[in-house]
Structures are given as C-alpha cells and as structure tokens.
Design a protein around this motif. Sequence first.
Motif, mmCIF file in Angstrom:
data_model
loop_
_atom_site.group_PDB
_atom_site.id
_atom_site.type_symbol
_atom_site.label_atom_id
_atom_site.label_comp_id
_atom_site.label_asym_id
_atom_site.label_seq_id
_atom_site.Cartn_x
_atom_site.Cartn_y
_atom_site.Cartn_z
ATOM 1 N N ALA A 28 -99.395 61.073 89.800
ATOM 2 C CA ALA A 28 -98.431 60.736 90.843
ATOM 3 C C ALA A 28 -99.083 60.083 92.060
ATOM 4 N N ALA A 57 -93.784 62.686 94.961
ATOM 5 C CA ALA A 57 -93.013 63.866 94.566
ATOM 6 C C ALA A 57 -91.667 63.467 93.961
ATOM 7 N N ARG A 58 -91.023 62.506 94.579
ATOM 8 C CA ARG A 58 -89.704 62.062 94.114
ATOM 9 C C ARG A 58 -89.799 61.327 92.772
ATOM 10 N N GLU A 59 -90.708 60.379 92.674
ATOM 11 C CA GLU A 59 -90.805 59.541 91.476
ATOM 12 C C GLU A 59 -91.321 60.296 90.255
ATOM 13 N N TYR A 60 -92.176 61.289 90.473
ATOM 14 C CA TYR A 60 -92.748 62.037 89.347
ATOM 15 C C TYR A 60 -92.121 63.422 89.191
ATOM 16 N N GLU A 61 -91.119 63.703 90.029
ATOM 17 C CA GLU A 61 -90.385 64.962 89.963
ATOM 18 C C GLU A 61 -91.303 66.184 89.946
ATOM 19 N N ILE A 62 -92.222 66.191 90.918
ATOM 20 C CA ILE A 62 -93.132 67.323 91.086
ATOM 21 C C ILE A 62 -93.019 67.839 92.515
ATOM 22 N N GLU A 63 -93.324 69.101 92.693
ATOM 23 C CA GLU A 63 -93.416 69.655 94.040
ATOM 24 C C GLU A 63 -94.795 69.307 94.570
#
Length: 157
Positions: free
Chosen positions: A129, A68-74
Amino acid sequence: MFRGQVVAIYTAPEEGAPMESRDGVQAIAGVGLDGDRYATGAGKYGDAADDGKRAVTLIEREAVAAAAREYEIELGEHETRRNVVTEGVPLNHLVGRTFQVGDVTLRGLRLAEPCAYLEGLTRSGVRRALVHRAGLRAEILEGGTLRVGDPIEVSGS
C-alpha cells in the motif's frame, strides 16, 4: 513553490518501540531528532555507513489516507514509523532539494520506501500500500525545534 504544514511528530526511543506523539522536538544537525532511535544509534537500520541519511523521515497525511482507502487496510499515521506527518506538500518532489520546516532546514535525500520490517510491525498489505508514497528521508542541515503546526516551505526549482 509549495507550502504545507506539520500535522504530527513521532519518535521512538529504540528499535521496534511504539512511536510516541510529540508536540515538538529538537532537530539536531548531523544527528537527528532528540530522543529518537536513529539519533541515539538504536534504530533498526542505523550504522556508521548511514551517514545521517536517516536523520528525519517525513510522510504525507494524504498518502497515508489514500493507501488505507485504496488497499482497504487500517493504517494509523504513527504506524508508518515516520517522524513527521505533513499536509499540503508533495514530498516525492523534494528529493535533492533543500526546504524549511519552521526554523529547521532540511535536505531531501531519497524516498523512504516501505520494508518488510515495517509490515512485520503492522499488518499484511502495508508494504504494498505504501510503495512510492511512504515518504522522504531527509538530513538536518540547520537544527532547531520542529513543532506541530510549523509551516513547510519549498521555494525555487
């Protein structure tokens, strides 16, 4: 030796149904988790050729957070559609190994790589991700009750 714990348990009664949080669930050797879609044959990929290989799926809490952090997804842990969320155990190292989750004995079979179906149920980017960190498929060798808080122990080589 690795030692971690179960931090969440999820099952879904049928293909595509929302994952339901559980405090505990019966793990049935050769079948799966009581009430889960793969134990009843109602899962997307369940068939006779599967031979118990989808009995239980596990994913690392740390991997979900990193994806979630590295790919900026929820990405909620339940959205991974894995049954058991763990903490403190590198699951990729358990392919081909037997390990203990509470009083249940599991054997890691293969990595649970993400698929297009999972991305279709969640959102764009989830598949990318989670590549190589979407968890582990395991078979249940000795059944019992899986509970949130159960220790996960892997010993030996």
